[in-house]
Design an enzyme around this catalytic site. Sequence first.
Site, PDB file in Angstrom:
ATOM      1  N   GLU A 115       0.845  -1.200   0.000  1.00  0.00           N
ATOM      2  CA  GLU A 115       0.000   0.000   0.000  1.00  0.00           C
ATOM      3  C   GLU A 115       0.871   1.237   0.000  1.00  0.00           C
ATOM      4  O   GLU A 115       2.014   1.179   0.429  1.00  0.00           O
ATOM      5  CB  GLU A 115      -0.832   0.045   1.302  1.00  0.00           C
ATOM      6  N   LYS A 117       2.199   4.710   1.594  1.00  0.00           N
ATOM      7  CA  LYS A 117       2.223   5.237   2.965  1.00  0.00           C
ATOM      8  C   LYS A 117       1.791   6.699   2.900  1.00  0.00           C
ATOM      9  O   LYS A 117       2.537   7.553   2.421  1.00  0.00           O
ATOM     10  CB  LYS A 117       3.622   5.112   3.569  1.00  0.00           C
ATOM     11  N   ASP A 119       1.051  10.440   3.670  1.00  0.00           N
ATOM     12  CA  ASP A 119       1.703  11.424   4.532  1.00  0.00           C
ATOM     13  C   ASP A 119       0.635  12.356   5.086  1.00  0.00           C
ATOM     14  O   ASP A 119       0.486  13.494   4.651  1.00  0.00           O
ATOM     15  CB  ASP A 119       2.743  12.202   3.717  1.00  0.00           C
ATOM     16  N   TYR A 227      -6.996   2.077   5.981  1.00  0.00           N
ATOM     17  CA  TYR A 227      -6.118   0.943   5.700  1.00  0.00           C
ATOM     18  C   TYR A 227      -6.354  -0.233   6.637  1.00  0.00           C
ATOM     19  O   TYR A 227      -5.706  -1.252   6.502  1.00  0.00           O
ATOM     20  CB  TYR A 227      -4.640   1.341   5.677  1.00  0.00           C
ATOM     21  N   LYS A 316      10.591   3.678   2.953  1.00  0.00           N
ATOM     22  CA  LYS A 316      10.469   5.127   2.838  1.00  0.00           C
ATOM     23  C   LYS A 316      11.225   5.655   1.630  1.00  0.00           C
ATOM     24  O   LYS A 316      12.261   5.115   1.243  1.00  0.00           O
ATOM     25  CB  LYS A 316      11.029   5.807   4.103  1.00  0.00           C
ATOM     26  N   CYS A 410      34.839  22.593  27.055  1.00  0.00           N
ATOM     27  CA  CYS A 410      33.390  22.748  26.911  1.00  0.00           C
ATOM     28  C   CYS A 410      33.060  24.235  26.754  1.00  0.00           C
ATOM     29  O   CYS A 410      33.475  25.051  27.580  1.00  0.00           O
ATOM     30  CB  CYS A 410      32.691  22.175  28.145  1.00  0.00           C
ATOM     31  N   CYS A 413      30.983  25.138  30.179  1.00  0.00           N
ATOM     32  CA  CYS A 413      31.516  25.088  31.546  1.00  0.00           C
ATOM     33  C   CYS A 413      33.042  25.006  31.570  1.00  0.00           C
ATOM     34  O   CYS A 413      33.646  24.922  32.638  1.00  0.00           O
ATOM     35  CB  CYS A 413      30.907  23.923  32.317  1.00  0.00           C
ATOM     36  N   CYS A 428      31.850  16.353  27.231  1.00  0.00           N
ATOM     37  CA  CYS A 428      32.106  17.099  28.457  1.00  0.00           C
ATOM     38  C   CYS A 428      31.613  16.196  29.570  1.00  0.00           C
ATOM     39  O   CYS A 428      30.431  15.853  29.621  1.00  0.00           O
ATOM     40  CB  CYS A 428      31.333  18.411  28.450  1.00  0.00           C
ATOM     41  N   CYS A 434      27.749  20.836  34.553  1.00  0.00           N
ATOM     42  CA  CYS A 434      27.777  21.654  33.344  1.00  0.00           C
ATOM     43  C   CYS A 434      26.371  22.227  33.120  1.00  0.00           C
ATOM     44  O   CYS A 434      25.419  21.461  32.952  1.00  0.00           O
ATOM     45  CB  CYS A 434      28.202  20.799  32.149  1.00  0.00           C
TER      46      CYS A 434
HETATM   47  S1  IVH Z   1      -0.517   0.348   8.941  1.00  0.00           S
HETATM   48  C1  IVH Z   1       0.488  -1.544  12.895  1.00  0.00           C
HETATM   49  N1  IVH Z   1      -0.749   1.394   6.537  1.00  0.00           N
HETATM   50  O1  IVH Z   1       2.083   5.367   9.272  1.00  0.00           O
HETATM   51  C2  IVH Z   1       0.282  -1.010  11.545  1.00  0.00           C
HETATM   52  N2  IVH Z   1      -0.043   2.797   8.293  1.00  0.00           N
HETATM   53  O2  IVH Z   1       4.371   4.572  11.034  1.00  0.00           O
HETATM   54  C3  IVH Z   1       0.456   0.467  11.451  1.00  0.00           C
HETATM   55  N3  IVH Z   1       0.375   5.108   7.648  1.00  0.00           N
HETATM   56  O3  IVH Z   1       0.654   6.664  11.952  1.00  0.00           O
HETATM   57  C4  IVH Z   1      -0.359   1.155  10.498  1.00  0.00           C
HETATM   58  N4  IVH Z   1      -0.126   4.879   5.517  1.00  0.00           N
HETATM   59  O4  IVH Z   1      -1.125   6.159  10.208  1.00  0.00           O
HETATM   60  C5  IVH Z   1      -0.432   1.609   7.822  1.00  0.00           C
HETATM   61  N5  IVH Z   1      -0.989   2.183   4.381  1.00  0.00           N
HETATM   62  C6  IVH Z   1      -0.696   2.399   5.649  1.00  0.00           C
HETATM   63  C7  IVH Z   1      -0.295   3.673   6.111  1.00  0.00           C
HETATM   64  C8  IVH Z   1       0.027   3.822   7.454  1.00  0.00           C
HETATM   65  C9  IVH Z   1       0.269   5.732   6.459  1.00  0.00           C
HETATM   66  C10 IVH Z   1       0.800   5.750   8.912  1.00  0.00           C
HETATM   67  C11 IVH Z   1      -0.031   5.337  10.102  1.00  0.00           C
HETATM   68  C12 IVH Z   1       0.867   5.473  11.281  1.00  0.00           C
HETATM   69  C13 IVH Z   1       2.234   5.500  10.670  1.00  0.00           C
HETATM   70  C14 IVH Z   1       3.036   4.345  11.213  1.00  0.00           C
END
Ligand code: IVH
Length: 674
Positions: A115, A117, A119, A227, A316, A410, A413, A428, A434
């Site tokens: 899926e 991710k 933002d 999701y 990422k 430092c 200090c 330090c 300090c």
């Molecule tokens: S799964 C335990 N799926 O990423 C599973 N999270 O780092 C965790 N996020 O704040 C969530 N897209 O809201 C999942 N396709 C996706 C996502 C997703 C964005 C966000 C999620 C969470 C963060 C986790």
Amino acid sequence: MKKNIELEAKASALKAKIQEHNFNYYVKDEPTISDSQYDVLLKELESLEKQCPELITPDSPSQRVGMLSNTAFNQVKHTKPMLSLSNVFYNEELVAFDKRVKTDLGIESISYAVEPKFDGLAVALIYEQGIFTLGATRGDGFTGEDVTHNLKTIKSIPLKINTKNLPPRIEVRGEVVMFKEDFFALNNKQEELGQKVFANPRNAAAGSLRQLDSNITATRPLRFYAYSIDFDGIEDNLASQSDSIKLLNQLKIPTTNLVKEVKNVDELLAYYNDIVDKRQALPFDIDGVVYKVNSFNYQDELGFVSRAPRWAVAHKFPAEEAESQIIDIDVQVGRTGAITPVARLKPTFVSGVTVTNASLHNESELLRKDVHINDYVLIRRAGDVVPEVVSVIQSKRPKNIKTFTMPTNCPVCNTTLKKEEGEAVLRCNAGSQCPAQKKQSIMHFASRKAMDIDGLGEKIIDQLLESSLIDDVSDLYTLNLESLQNLERFGEKSAQNLVESINKSKETTLGRLIYALGIRGVGEATAKDIAKEFGTISNIKAQTVVTLEDVDDIGPTVSKFIFDYFNDLNSTNLIDKLLANGVRFKAEVKKEVGEAPEISEKVFVLTGTLPTLKREDAKEIIDQYGGKVTSTVSKKTDYILAGSDAGSKLEKAQSLGVKVITEDDLIKWTTEKK
Ligand code: IVH
């Protein structure tokens, strides 16, 4: 009376129709009527509701706007924590993840749900009896804020879903985002009105969702993508993440059509590359892709570490880089005395914020990268991490570069700086002598994940130290209204608020307290583990370097740091003073193995409806007594805990000769003293 029934039928038909059009417009992106036709439907409903106010139900489209939250957002405790994801950046890390998953499960091949991710901002939506009743932000993962009134303004979120054949309570999780083009339009509008512009779509979405007046949120074009879905006994209904997405689609809850199922690392990487290509053209920002082990049984078997699942990972995108120039270099003294060279930069916009400082990490990094004052450099900002200098742009090197040398003493200090054997960092070692370290350690003590003293920021800590009202963290608990009110810029109200939050922080947990002490190498998770393992301060003091290493994730170096800390008179005096000044903690006691030998280290599978316990409660009991709950019956299963209407799992267990137990047995084992 008759009229009311007729009106009711008419109203509910209108509600359903409007919801359908919302779905067509906001989710499918295929409207079938014009905006003005839509408005006619809404007006018709509103006039019916005016005529007959009983028709106003929580799922009525007329309830999407105009809700005002009183003064602040209520806290919402999540039924299950909202977790984070571990990250990978490189292909090798991904290969390692896939290998670990397969080794742990003892299988040769595995299928993943992949899926984007998003933002945006994570939220949880609760539907009860099909009606959207509560929506909360992620917060710290355990407790979030009630933003129901604002989430209701998002038209793609259905206020009613058809939950026939499903349990009464359903939790949907996903992200609220703002489309890129909507973000630019919003910023233009804000600018015209002379109002705040947002740095990026995520900030705009966050700012919009945290409005007290939902009329403002309603003017902000927010979207939601789900999701996950969860409900009691989900494992009996759905087998995988892809099943969840299918169910969400059936319920007309928005998901992206970018979710796919893939079967190996090559396909994971192909998906990643495909999304990288599509990224610019997508309507919303994403910061990577997420790979999830598809099968729930396998997810269950893999479990969690700390706060992230072992069955999923976020791949990422590399952090955005930008060019800047170093105006100067100086050093900062950290909480543990580490001396970090910091580049002061020409203000540069990167990943949504203006950066003016970047870390150069340590002297050898500075030499390796050949960084000089006045050099042009590439800088990078990844998430919330401190920006860093990636490399010098040698081709642009100016004539007037100046060499920077690390100080020998430092800067705060004046203590002679030292490098420990095998370490790259200059330190330090004056500790709390300090002033810089003293201040940093107080800031750490008060921080959210430590003692969580709301309102005690850097400026106030400076004031408290300068006026000698405090000298160490234990003195915070001696502050009162009179002493604070004498400080500059401190009114009665702010003094009162601070005293209140300091008092509130007295009630804490041992894990938080250990983390707050700022022992080198002891992060939040390790602190919690120490607390669970040893239960009390005196027990921790009684440990040796060797026994401390028994705690998961503690190696010889950190074990020595912890040992030294608890054997140092200054630190033990500080802890004594904290306790004498009223700090109290709930012990995070580990149940002794042996208290319920039938449960400890045994593997359980639950099936059917238990007479009194909810599944979650039964799981918690087993967990507390050191047992493990999985959802697949296998030869490794020790017991199957069966309730009424137990299905195929019970049959399979019986065929494998797994012992069947009842809720009564479980309760007996935990209450009978042997
Ligand atoms: S799964 C335990 N799926 O990423 C599973 N999270 O780092 C965790 N996020 O704040 C969530 N897209 O809201 C999942 N396709 C996706 C996502 C997703 C964005 C966000 C999620 C969470 C963060 C986790």
